[in-house]
Design an enzyme around this catalytic site. Structure first.
Site, PDB file in Angstrom:
ATOM      1  CG  HIS A   1       0.188   6.314  -0.773  1.00 55.04           C
ATOM      2  ND1 HIS A   1      -0.839   6.997  -1.382  1.00 55.04           N
ATOM      3  CD2 HIS A   1      -0.362   5.733   0.333  1.00 55.04           C
ATOM      4  CE1 HIS A   1      -1.961   6.839  -0.684  1.00 55.04           C
ATOM      5  NE2 HIS A   1      -1.692   6.075   0.360  1.00 55.04           N
TER       6      HIS A   1
ATOM      7  CG  HIS B   1      -1.813   1.189   1.339  1.00 51.40           C
ATOM      8  ND1 HIS B   1      -3.134   1.154   0.974  1.00 51.40           N
ATOM      9  CD2 HIS B   1      -1.586   2.451   1.775  1.00 51.40           C
ATOM     10  CE1 HIS B   1      -3.678   2.354   1.162  1.00 51.40           C
ATOM     11  NE2 HIS B   1      -2.743   3.164   1.661  1.00 51.40           N
ATOM     12  CD  GLU B   2       1.527   3.575   3.683  1.00 53.39           C
ATOM     13  OE1 GLU B   2       1.690   4.644   3.048  1.00 53.39           O
ATOM     14  OE2 GLU B   2       0.511   3.354   4.370  1.00 53.39           O
TER      15      GLU B   2
ATOM     16  CG  HIS C   1       0.383   8.512  -7.485  1.00 51.18           C
ATOM     17  ND1 HIS C   1      -0.747   8.956  -6.838  1.00 51.18           N
ATOM     18  CD2 HIS C   1       0.278   8.986  -8.756  1.00 51.18           C
ATOM     19  CE1 HIS C   1      -1.504   9.648  -7.686  1.00 51.18           C
ATOM     20  NE2 HIS C   1      -0.894   9.687  -8.847  1.00 51.18           N
TER      21      HIS C   1
END
Length: 655
Positions: A448, A444-445, A451
């Site tokens: 980020h 998940h991190e 991105h």
């Protein structure tokens, strides 16, 4: 190539910041006297001034979260009013606003789409900052911004202090006999010739006891300690809500929720509430079945009145019974370094990006630094800090430091970011063994981070996650999570840390089969948090009792099991009171519609490790950062609008 993380002169940060801000003011004044302003001679250097400040202040605020001490708190508190005053002063500067408007009006046809987006965002944000207001209102907004920043930091500090001040000492082995060996080793200590066990409210320790602790009274003891942390935050919440309400009323909004939506993809308050309530309706029946299943299972232990502090314990037992899934069995296969290396191999396989460790300076010996390259060219740097520490704020997050952009001299500036988690710590005698849920958090991190780091947008204010609407910023992170449940991906890093044996197909199948275990309960819990957050900001709730009544009312309607009255969840809800999610927590579910639908394209292609599709996603969604609206980027990637049914299907709520 990269600025080093260097805080040698940390205690003098206030003096350095004052010098930098005064220099920035002077540079902006010089820009404002340019007679024929253009995008190149005004907007470009204006952005670079903003970037230089962000690059200086980010490590100072970051260190207070990851290496908290009296010194970091003091420096943070010294710098906070300076940066708050400066940001308010700049955001309310009529001359900058007018200059941006003039450039937009005069040069619109000659600007490219990215430049137009920068101007649209900036002009919108100047309006939202009150630059059109009289001086008295501007002055009041400045006071409000500073006080809100102070309250946010205080909320977070109170939570960290409360987390570190509690410990539960257990002497009877019967009370810890079900605790996994790796967790037990971390809890064990010797005192007066006796073996004892210490459990704290730091996440790895808390999860260990609430999930595996045999003694029900002890489970309630640690649960109560966790859910009653930082009671003083109740008064801070009252003040935060009051000041936010005053702030948005000055700006001409009915409430903070409507103000929040001005920078998001959702069109109205009604749309957000309807979206959340619809999710709850679609998941309610299944959630009731899931809770009944736990209740029936607990009855085997003679528990006829299951409580909130029993849920993790009996859910874990039920999961093991249903899927033969024992999280502890998997942890030796998920050693931290093995996971990280395998994760990097996966990212190379799908995105054609390579991670190479480098000896850059960091804030802790356990932090690892990697340069990221694409086609043999270094394009970014990432700092990865995975293990829990007492001086580290709980939770997991990504923090962007530098943005990618092309400066006014045509030179390429490379991006950097930090990933911070709170995984079980390694010691001299024990390695860090992760749960599969930790692996999902890491994915998940990293979603980020990528991105931000893979952006190739030339303008810093819309590069990476800058300029991305808050309710879709979770799309890339949630999208990457889904790969953590794929068999091919798991085989890249699930190797026993002692024998190098790869996790068997059968064992991986059990993880995949259990993926949607209690997914409806989980969804209703997220809806409860999101509705509480959003409704809390739709009108002014003036005291703790009113806030509690709102939360109780939402729980009455949507919770399938009611927490005890002493549970003061709101006092620890740092996402909205110490983070950027106020009236925006719904973003997790909103963005999940995009991420689920995007992942279905990989499933439908018949190949989850589909490099062609992944590179298309990288080139369209990740590399464009905030330079286009996410609904446009999604349509460009998928050739259709997203469907909420993909989320419900992927969570097993509908077939």
């Amino acid at each position: 190539m990269f600025n080093e993380f260097n805080l040698e002169n940390f205690e003098n940060s206030k003096i350095e910041l004052e010098t930098l801000l005064n220099s920035s003011r002077k540079k902006i004044d010089e820009l404002l006297v340019i007679e024929e302003k253009s995008y190149e001679n005004f907007v470009k250097p204006y952005q670079e001034i903003g970037e230089s400040i962000n690059e200086f202040i980010t490590p100072i605020f970051h260190i207070d979260s990851v290496k908290n001490s009296e010194i970091t708190q003091k420096v943070y508190e010294d710098c906070l009013p300076l940066i708050s005053d400066y940001e308010t002063e700049i955001s309310q500067n009529d001359n900058i606003y007018t200059s941006l408007k003039d450039i937009q009006d005069k040069s619109y046809t000659s600007l490219n789409d990215i430049q137009k987006k920068v101007l649209e965002n900036e002009i919108r944000d100047f309006k939202l900052s009150g630059c059109h207001l009289d001086n008295n209102k501007k002055s009041r907004l400045k006071e409000l911004n500073l006080r809100l920043s102070e309250l946010s930091h205080k909320f977070s500090q109170n939570l960290l202090n409360a987390t570190n001040s509690y410990e539960m000492i257990i002497e009877d082995f019967e009370d810890v006999k079900e605790i996994p060996q790796s967790d037990l080793e971390l809890a064990k200590f010797e005192e007066e010739g006796k073996t004892k066990y210490k459990f704290t409210l730091q996440m790895p320790s808390y999860i260990a006891y609430i999930t595996y602790g045999t003694n029900r009274k002890k489970r309630e003891e640690i649960y109560k300690a966790y859910t009653t942390r930082a009671p003083e935050n109740g008064k801070l919440i009252e003040e935060i809500l009051k000041l936010k309400d005053e702030e948005v009323k000055i700006l001409g909004f009915d409430n903070y929720a409507s103000y929040s939506l001005a920078t998001k993809m959702a069109n109205s308050e009604e749309e957000v509430v309807y979206f959340l309530e619809e999710l709850a309706k679609k998941g309610e029946h299944r959630a009731l079945e899931e809770i009944e299943e736990i209740k029936e299972f607990a009855k085997k232990d003679g528990i006829n009145d299951i409580k909130s502090y029993d849920l993790s314990y009996y859910s874990e037992k039920l999961k093991k019974a249903k899927y033969d899934l024992d999280e502890e069995y998997y942890r030796p296969f998920l050693e931290q370094n093995s996971v990280l290396n395998g994760f990097f191999n996966f990212l190379y396989e799908v995105f054609n990006i390579k991670f190479t460790q480098t000896n850059a300076k960091t804030w802790d010996d356990k932090v690892k630094v990697f340069n990221i390259s694409e086609d043999d060219k270094i394009i970014a740097r990432i700092y990865i800090d995975l293990e829990a520490r007492s001086d580290k704020r709980g939770g997991a997050w990504m923090n962007n430091w530098h943005s990618y952009y092309i400066d006014k001299n045509g030179k390429e500036q490379l991006p950097t970011a930090y990933i911070v988690c709170n995984f079980p710590p390694s010691t001299q005698n024990t390695v860090s063994l992760l749960r599969h849920s930790d692996v999902v958090t890491l994915f998940h991190e990293m979603g980020h981070a990528l991105h931000h780091l893979l952006s190739n947008v030339s303008e810093p204010f819309v590069s990476g996650i800058s300029g991305v609407a808050w309710d879709v910023v979770e799309f890339p992170s949630q999208f990457l999570e889904y790969f953590a449940y794929d068999k091919e991906v798991l085989k890249l890093f699930s190797k026993h840390y002692k024998t190098a044996e790869v996790l068997s197909d059968e064992a991986i199948d059990r993880i995949i089969a259990a993926k949607n275990f209690q997914s409806s309960l989980s969804m209703l819990r997220q809806v409860e948090f999101a509705l509480f957050d959003f409704m809390l900001h739709q009108k002014l709730y003036t005291n703790e009792d009113e806030i509690q009544k709102l939360l109780d009312g939402i729980r009455e309607k949507y919770s399938v099991i009611k927490p005890p009255k002493y549970n003061k969840f709101q006092n620890g809800f740092s996402h909205i009171f110490a983070g950027g999610y106020a009236a925006g927590y719904y973003s997790y579910k909103w963005a999940e519609v995009l991420s689920a639908d995007a992942f279905y394209m990989f499933i439908d292609s018949g190949k989850v490790l589909n490099r062609e599709l992944a590179v298309k996603y990288k080139n369209i969604v990740l590399k464009n950062g905030g330079s286009k609206n996410m609904d446009e980027l999604f349509f460009e990637f998928a050739n259709r609008k997203p469907s909420v049914d993909s989320l419900l299907k992927i969570d097993g709520i509908i077939s």
